[in-house]
Design a protein around this motif. Structure first.
Motif, PDB file in Angstrom:
ATOM      1  N   GLY A 121      35.921  41.282  -5.001  1.00 16.51           N
ATOM      2  CA  GLY A 121      35.932  41.409  -3.795  1.00 16.51           C
ATOM      3  C   GLY A 121      36.581  43.007  -3.844  1.00 16.51           C
ATOM      4  O   GLY A 121      38.713  43.220  -4.102  1.00 16.51           O
ATOM      5  N   GLY A 122      36.981  43.357  -2.069  1.00 19.84           N
ATOM      6  CA  GLY A 122      38.487  44.156  -1.794  1.00 19.84           C
ATOM      7  C   GLY A 122      36.498  45.011  -0.783  1.00 19.84           C
ATOM      8  O   GLY A 122      36.221  44.567   0.050  1.00 19.84           O
ATOM      9  N   SER A 123      37.421  46.422   0.233  1.00 16.75           N
ATOM     10  CA  SER A 123      37.294  47.170   1.267  1.00 16.75           C
ATOM     11  C   SER A 123      37.261  48.125   0.747  1.00 16.75           C
ATOM     12  O   SER A 123      37.861  49.210  -0.504  1.00 16.75           O
ATOM     13  CB  SER A 123      38.267  46.767   1.854  1.00 16.75           C
ATOM     14  OG  SER A 123      38.643  45.750   2.323  1.00 16.75           O
ATOM     15  N   VAL A 124      35.848  48.942   0.488  1.00 19.79           N
ATOM     16  CA  VAL A 124      35.723  49.888  -0.083  1.00 19.79           C
ATOM     17  C   VAL A 124      35.415  50.932   1.241  1.00 19.79           C
ATOM     18  O   VAL A 124      34.773  50.150   1.863  1.00 19.79           O
ATOM     19  CB  VAL A 124      34.805  50.474  -1.227  1.00 19.79           C
ATOM     20  CG1 VAL A 124      35.500  49.407  -2.225  1.00 19.79           C
ATOM     21  CG2 VAL A 124      33.250  49.481  -0.763  1.00 19.79           C
ATOM     22  N   GLN A 125      35.071  52.203   1.049  1.00 20.70           N
ATOM     23  CA  GLN A 125      34.269  52.645   2.201  1.00 20.70           C
ATOM     24  C   GLN A 125      32.564  53.909   0.981  1.00 20.70           C
ATOM     25  O   GLN A 125      32.679  52.763   0.087  1.00 20.70           O
ATOM     26  CB  GLN A 125      34.771  54.252   2.391  1.00 20.70           C
ATOM     27  CG  GLN A 125      35.798  54.973   2.385  1.00 20.70           C
ATOM     28  CD  GLN A 125      36.678  55.529   2.941  1.00 20.70           C
ATOM     29  OE1 GLN A 125      36.269  57.240   2.079  1.00 20.70           O
ATOM     30  NE2 GLN A 125      37.147  56.006   3.861  1.00 20.70           N
ATOM     31  N   ALA A 126      31.850  54.029   1.957  1.00 25.73           N
ATOM     32  CA  ALA A 126      30.841  54.495   2.158  1.00 25.73           C
ATOM     33  C   ALA A 126      30.528  54.735   1.209  1.00 25.73           C
ATOM     34  O   ALA A 126      31.287  55.724   0.337  1.00 25.73           O
ATOM     35  CB  ALA A 126      29.160  54.442   3.431  1.00 25.73           C
ATOM     36  N   GLY A 127      29.945  54.203  -0.253  1.00 22.48           N
ATOM     37  CA  GLY A 127      29.438  55.351  -0.840  1.00 22.48           C
ATOM     38  C   GLY A 127      30.234  54.849  -2.609  1.00 22.48           C
ATOM     39  O   GLY A 127      29.619  55.185  -3.535  1.00 22.48           O
ATOM     40  N   GLY A 128      31.100  54.071  -2.191  1.00 26.78           N
ATOM     41  CA  GLY A 128      31.878  53.532  -3.714  1.00 26.78           C
ATOM     42  C   GLY A 128      31.207  52.124  -3.854  1.00 26.78           C
ATOM     43  O   GLY A 128      30.431  52.057  -3.845  1.00 26.78           O
ATOM     44  N   SER A 129      32.421  51.836  -4.764  1.00 25.81           N
ATOM     45  CA  SER A 129      31.596  50.669  -5.743  1.00 25.81           C
ATOM     46  C   SER A 129      32.387  49.656  -6.587  1.00 25.81           C
ATOM     47  O   SER A 129      33.977  49.772  -5.657  1.00 25.81           O
ATOM     48  CB  SER A 129      31.375  51.374  -7.469  1.00 25.81           C
ATOM     49  OG  SER A 129      30.455  52.595  -7.488  1.00 25.81           O
ATOM     50  N   LEU A 130      31.751  48.670  -6.754  1.00 24.56           N
ATOM     51  CA  LEU A 130      32.525  47.503  -6.824  1.00 24.56           C
ATOM     52  C   LEU A 130      32.111  46.970  -8.079  1.00 24.56           C
ATOM     53  O   LEU A 130      31.125  46.862  -8.157  1.00 24.56           O
ATOM     54  CB  LEU A 130      33.172  46.627  -4.823  1.00 24.56           C
ATOM     55  CG  LEU A 130      33.830  46.998  -4.146  1.00 24.56           C
ATOM     56  CD1 LEU A 130      33.779  46.278  -3.259  1.00 24.56           C
ATOM     57  CD2 LEU A 130      35.862  47.218  -5.014  1.00 24.56           C
ATOM     58  N   ARG A 131      33.029  45.885  -8.681  1.00 24.92           N
ATOM     59  CA  ARG A 131      32.409  44.761  -9.542  1.00 24.92           C
ATOM     60  C   ARG A 131      32.946  43.761 -10.013  1.00 24.92           C
ATOM     61  O   ARG A 131      34.057  43.768  -9.399  1.00 24.92           O
ATOM     62  CB  ARG A 131      33.195  45.671 -11.015  1.00 24.92           C
ATOM     63  CG  ARG A 131      32.881  44.370 -12.201  1.00 24.92           C
ATOM     64  CD  ARG A 131      32.948  44.980 -13.733  1.00 24.92           C
ATOM     65  NE  ARG A 131      32.421  44.502 -14.703  1.00 24.92           N
ATOM     66  CZ  ARG A 131      30.847  44.705 -15.383  1.00 24.92           C
ATOM     67  NH1 ARG A 131      30.577  45.390 -15.289  1.00 24.92           N
ATOM     68  NH2 ARG A 131      31.308  43.453 -16.322  1.00 24.92           N
ATOM     69  N   LEU A 132      31.699  42.806  -8.841  1.00 23.49           N
ATOM     70  CA  LEU A 132      32.210  41.433  -9.002  1.00 23.49           C
ATOM     71  C   LEU A 132      32.144  40.870 -10.304  1.00 23.49           C
ATOM     72  O   LEU A 132      31.337  41.209 -11.378  1.00 23.49           O
ATOM     73  CB  LEU A 132      31.462  40.863  -8.181  1.00 23.49           C
ATOM     74  CG  LEU A 132      31.435  41.072  -6.707  1.00 23.49           C
ATOM     75  CD1 LEU A 132      30.403  40.504  -6.049  1.00 23.49           C
ATOM     76  CD2 LEU A 132      32.599  41.030  -5.665  1.00 23.49           C
ATOM     77  N   SER A 133      33.114  39.753 -10.096  1.00 22.54           N
ATOM     78  CA  SER A 133      33.021  39.107 -11.752  1.00 22.54           C
ATOM     79  C   SER A 133      33.217  37.690 -11.043  1.00 22.54           C
ATOM     80  O   SER A 133      33.940  37.232 -10.591  1.00 22.54           O
ATOM     81  CB  SER A 133      34.154  38.385 -12.877  1.00 22.54           C
ATOM     82  OG  SER A 133      34.206  40.099 -13.341  1.00 22.54           O
ATOM     83  N   CYS A 134      32.138  36.925 -11.886  1.00 19.19           N
ATOM     84  CA  CYS A 134      32.224  34.882 -12.437  1.00 19.19           C
ATOM     85  C   CYS A 134      33.095  34.506 -13.346  1.00 19.19           C
ATOM     86  O   CYS A 134      31.847  34.006 -14.286  1.00 19.19           O
ATOM     87  CB  CYS A 134      30.815  35.055 -11.330  1.00 19.19           C
ATOM     88  SG  CYS A 134      30.941  32.744 -11.433  1.00 19.19           S
ATOM     89  N   GLY A 135      33.951  33.917 -13.491  1.00 18.61           N
ATOM     90  CA  GLY A 135      34.271  32.644 -14.595  1.00 18.61           C
ATOM     91  C   GLY A 135      33.716  30.709 -14.756  1.00 18.61           C
ATOM     92  O   GLY A 135      34.386  30.724 -13.398  1.00 18.61           O
ATOM     93  N   ILE A 136      33.021  31.042 -14.962  1.00 25.56           N
ATOM     94  CA  ILE A 136      32.652  29.501 -16.018  1.00 25.56           C
ATOM     95  C   ILE A 136      33.377  28.442 -16.640  1.00 25.56           C
ATOM     96  O   ILE A 136      32.987  28.202 -17.334  1.00 25.56           O
ATOM     97  CB  ILE A 136      31.069  29.333 -15.475  1.00 25.56           C
ATOM     98  CG1 ILE A 136      30.194  30.491 -14.527  1.00 25.56           C
ATOM     99  CG2 ILE A 136      30.823  28.284 -15.296  1.00 25.56           C
ATOM    100  CD1 ILE A 136      29.078  30.728 -15.329  1.00 25.56           C
ATOM    101  N   SER A 137      33.935  27.280 -15.653  1.00 23.22           N
ATOM    102  CA  SER A 137      34.623  26.978 -16.907  1.00 23.22           C
ATOM    103  C   SER A 137      33.756  25.526 -16.436  1.00 23.22           C
ATOM    104  O   SER A 137      33.352  24.960 -15.776  1.00 23.22           O
ATOM    105  CB  SER A 137      36.142  26.933 -16.251  1.00 23.22           C
ATOM    106  OG  SER A 137      36.213  26.544 -14.767  1.00 23.22           O
ATOM    107  N   GLY A 138      34.356  24.389 -17.374  1.00 20.11           N
ATOM    108  CA  GLY A 138      33.902  23.341 -17.524  1.00 20.11           C
ATOM    109  C   GLY A 138      32.645  22.996 -18.774  1.00 20.11           C
ATOM    110  O   GLY A 138      32.852  23.641 -19.278  1.00 20.11           O
ATOM    111  N   SER A 139      32.595  21.747 -18.664  1.00 25.47           N
ATOM    112  CA  SER A 139      31.810  21.520 -20.045  1.00 25.47           C
ATOM    113  C   SER A 139      30.400  21.536 -19.264  1.00 25.47           C
ATOM    114  O   SER A 139      29.689  21.155 -18.877  1.00 25.47           O
ATOM    115  CB  SER A 139      32.217  19.766 -20.315  1.00 25.47           C
ATOM    116  OG  SER A 139      31.196  19.903 -21.398  1.00 25.47           O
TER     117      SER A 139
END
Length: 119
Positions: free
Chosen positions: A8-26
């Motif tokens: 996450g973060g702050s961007v101006q309109a028209g910009g891009s972001l890439r969210l990631s989610c790692g899953i740990s555990g069994s």
């Protein structure tokens, strides 16, 4: 089972972001991997999801701009967000519906990551 979201973060309109989610555990099985978002005073809404068979669905408001993907081997899910708009500003949460080896099916949530889009 723990989910760790980042990107996450702050961007101006028209910009891009890439969210990631790692899953740990069994985890024995994963049925769905999803991204939700929430703004103050509102309920959490589904942004995008991938089912166990690979079927993908998006909220109408993000179709054509956001892309969800997953890495099954790494137990990770991603959300590429392009052409961001101020109304995309929210806390984004990753979610999985999964079954630990000795437990029932249930939802697991990440801690949330803030996305702020300025006009």
């Amino acid at each position: 089972v723990q989910l760790q979201a980042s990107g996450g973060g702050s961007v101006q309109a028209g910009g891009s972001l890439r969210l990631s989610c790692g899953i740990s555990g069994s985890i024995a099985e994963i049925n769905a991997m999803n991204w939700y978002r929430q703004t103050p005073g509102n309920e959490r809404e589904l942004v995008a999801g991938i089912g166990s068979g690979g079927k993908i669905n998006y909220a109408e408001s993000v179709k054509g701009r956001f892309t969800i993907s997953r890495d099954i081997l790494e137990n990770a899910v991603y959300l590429q967000m392009n052409s961001l708009k101020p109304e995309d500003t929210a806390v984004y949460y990753c979610n999985v519906f999964a079954r630990p080896p000795t437990d029932r099916w249930q939802h697991f949530w990440g801690q949330g990551t803030q996305v702020t889009v300025s006009s």
